[in-house]
Design a protein around this motif. Structure first.
Motif, PDB file in Angstrom:
ATOM      1  N   THR A 319     -29.922  30.807  14.201  1.00 17.06           N
ATOM      2  CA  THR A 319     -29.400  29.630  14.893  1.00 17.06           C
ATOM      3  C   THR A 319     -29.216  28.454  13.939  1.00 17.06           C
ATOM      4  N   LEU A 320     -30.196  28.254  13.067  1.00 19.12           N
ATOM      5  CA  LEU A 320     -30.106  27.156  12.104  1.00 19.12           C
ATOM      6  C   LEU A 320     -28.941  27.373  11.150  1.00 19.12           C
ATOM      7  N   ALA A 321     -28.796  28.593  10.649  1.00 21.96           N
ATOM      8  CA  ALA A 321     -27.698  28.888   9.732  1.00 21.96           C
ATOM      9  C   ALA A 321     -26.349  28.698  10.419  1.00 21.96           C
ATOM     10  N   TYR A 322     -26.259  29.145  11.663  1.00 18.88           N
ATOM     11  CA  TYR A 322     -25.007  28.997  12.418  1.00 18.88           C
ATOM     12  C   TYR A 322     -24.661  27.513  12.589  1.00 18.88           C
ATOM     13  N   ALA A 323     -25.654  26.720  12.966  1.00 21.95           N
ATOM     14  CA  ALA A 323     -25.407  25.296  13.200  1.00 21.95           C
ATOM     15  C   ALA A 323     -24.924  24.600  11.932  1.00 21.95           C
ATOM     16  N   VAL A 324     -25.538  24.927  10.798  1.00 22.00           N
ATOM     17  CA  VAL A 324     -25.149  24.294   9.537  1.00 22.00           C
ATOM     18  C   VAL A 324     -23.714  24.664   9.174  1.00 22.00           C
ATOM     19  N   VAL A 325     -23.387  25.951   9.255  1.00 20.10           N
ATOM     20  CA  VAL A 325     -22.031  26.394   8.901  1.00 20.10           C
ATOM     21  C   VAL A 325     -21.006  25.798   9.855  1.00 20.10           C
ATOM     22  N   PHE A 326     -21.324  25.775  11.144  1.00 14.14           N
ATOM     23  CA  PHE A 326     -20.383  25.238  12.132  1.00 14.14           C
ATOM     24  C   PHE A 326     -20.076  23.771  11.843  1.00 14.14           C
ATOM     25  N   LEU A 327     -21.099  22.976  11.563  1.00 15.36           N
ATOM     26  CA  LEU A 327     -20.892  21.549  11.302  1.00 15.36           C
ATOM     27  C   LEU A 327     -20.070  21.327  10.040  1.00 15.36           C
ATOM     28  N   LEU A 328     -20.274  22.178   9.031  1.00 13.35           N
ATOM     29  CA  LEU A 328     -19.519  22.038   7.793  1.00 13.35           C
ATOM     30  C   LEU A 328     -18.050  22.401   7.988  1.00 13.35           C
TER      31      LEU A 328
END
Length: 363
Positions: A319-328
């Protein structure tokens, strides 16, 4: 023979009457060998009694508007089973509210071939059809194959053999094993492998191919698991397999020869999005499924130490990795494309974490 009925089910619920060698057991209570020793948590099932009066194998073929190829493929399937399958069998054609001549063709063939049964459903959905047919079938081994026969039928005997012997609880055909021979487009191959990676990352799945329409399960095991499945469509396969693995059941995999159906009417993008929603729904529902009770009912030893913390860590990492990539990515494209890119990148980025978290896990 044709069985028709209202709304969701065309079959009257029957008690599972197939006997297992040494004892006749009621539905939902899988037969286990006594005196099992050793550290393995896997149950050892009694072999199926192949002398039962009911068909040993009930092979379901879900169909929807298949009039163009149905007769040819059903005759091919029936001929293969007649020539090469050493036990009694039944082919159940599950018509999912077809609007063409599919039902009429199937009924005509059923009058000609005594091993063929036709069931009509008023609602579409492969998951609904399989759940209803399997819950009502008297056969000790249940399986299904897709109407297009994309999977070479030579894999059918290896698929059901470990279930009949008691070695395994479920069996699946896999297009992603080294021994598989697959002919399909690169984008379908990419989608299939990405989906499998997502399942392993998000749900900790260990099976290699959830989407291959070629699976089998022992009826005594199915009757325990099916009431806890909810999906009525394509995600049903994944749901059943994930629950089975969470219960510590043995899933046997058979490399298959598989040819992509050029006339397939499956909307790949729409199905993929439905599968993603199914993964999120199943991840929530797993908390409400009584895994401990199911393990006891199925005779599987509890070996859950540390599994909860591994699952939480795995989910938080993804979830954390997904959130970071999505925001970028969101700053450079629209939200839908950012979500797709984030899903794909997150799957591959978190693979090392997944291997670490799943090491030693029963999930």
């Amino acid at each position: 023979m044709t069985l028709t009925g209202p709304t969701t089910s065309a079959l009257a619920r029957r008690t599972h009457s197939a006997r297992l060698r040494g004892a006749a057991l009621p539905t939902g209570h899988p037969a286990l060998l006594q005196g099992q020793t050793g550290p393995s948590p896997q149950p050892r099932r009694l072999p199926v009694d192949t002398s039962v009066v009911v068909p040993v194998l009930d092979l379901t073929v879900p169909v929807y508007n298949e009039e163009a190829r149905l007769e040819h493929n059903l005759r091919q399937l029936h001929g293969h089973l007649t020539r090469s399958f050493p036990h009694t069998f039944r082919i159940t054609v599950a018509d999912n509210a077809s609007t063409d001549s599919t039902l009429r063709i199937a009924e005509r063939l059923a009058r000609e071939l005594p091993e063929l049964t036709v069931v009509r459903f008023q609602e579409r959905g492969r998951g609904n059809a399989l759940r209803q047919v399997w819950q009502s079938s008297p056969s000790p081994v249940l399986a299904y194959t897709e109407a297009d026969l994309s999977t070479d039928l030579s894999a059918l005997a290896p698929l059901v053999a470990p279930l009949i012997s008691g070695h395994s609880d479920l069996a699946i055909g896999t297009r992603l094993a080294p021994g598989s021979r697959v002919t399909r487009s690169p984008h379908r191959e990419f989608i299939s492998r990405s989906y499998t990676s997502l399942l392993r990352t998000v749900l900790g799945a260990r099976f290699s191919d959830a989407q291959c329409g070629f699976k089998a399960v022992r009826a005594d095991v199915a009757h325990s698991l099916l009431p806890h499945t909810t999906d009525d469509s394509w995600f049903f396969d994944t749901e059943l397999l994930v629950i089975a693995e969470r219960c510590g059941l043995r899933v046997h995999e058979v490399p298959v020869d598989w040819t992509d159906d050029a006339d397939s009417r499956v909307d790949v993008v729409r199905t993929a999005l439905a599968d993603l929603r199914g993964m999120a729904r199943l991840n929530r529902n797993l908390r409400r499924i009584p895994i401990h009770e199911l393990r006891r009912e199925l005779g599987v030893k509890a070996t859950l130490r540390g599994s909860l913390s591994r699952g939480v860590f795995r989910t938080l990492t993804w979830t954390l990795a997904y959130a970071v990539v999505f925001l970028l990515v969101r700053n450079a494209t629209d939200p839908w494309m950012a979500s797709v890119v984030a899903l794909l990148l997150t799957t591959w980025v978190t693979r090392p974490f997944r291997r670490y978290v799943m090491r030693g896990s029963n999930f």
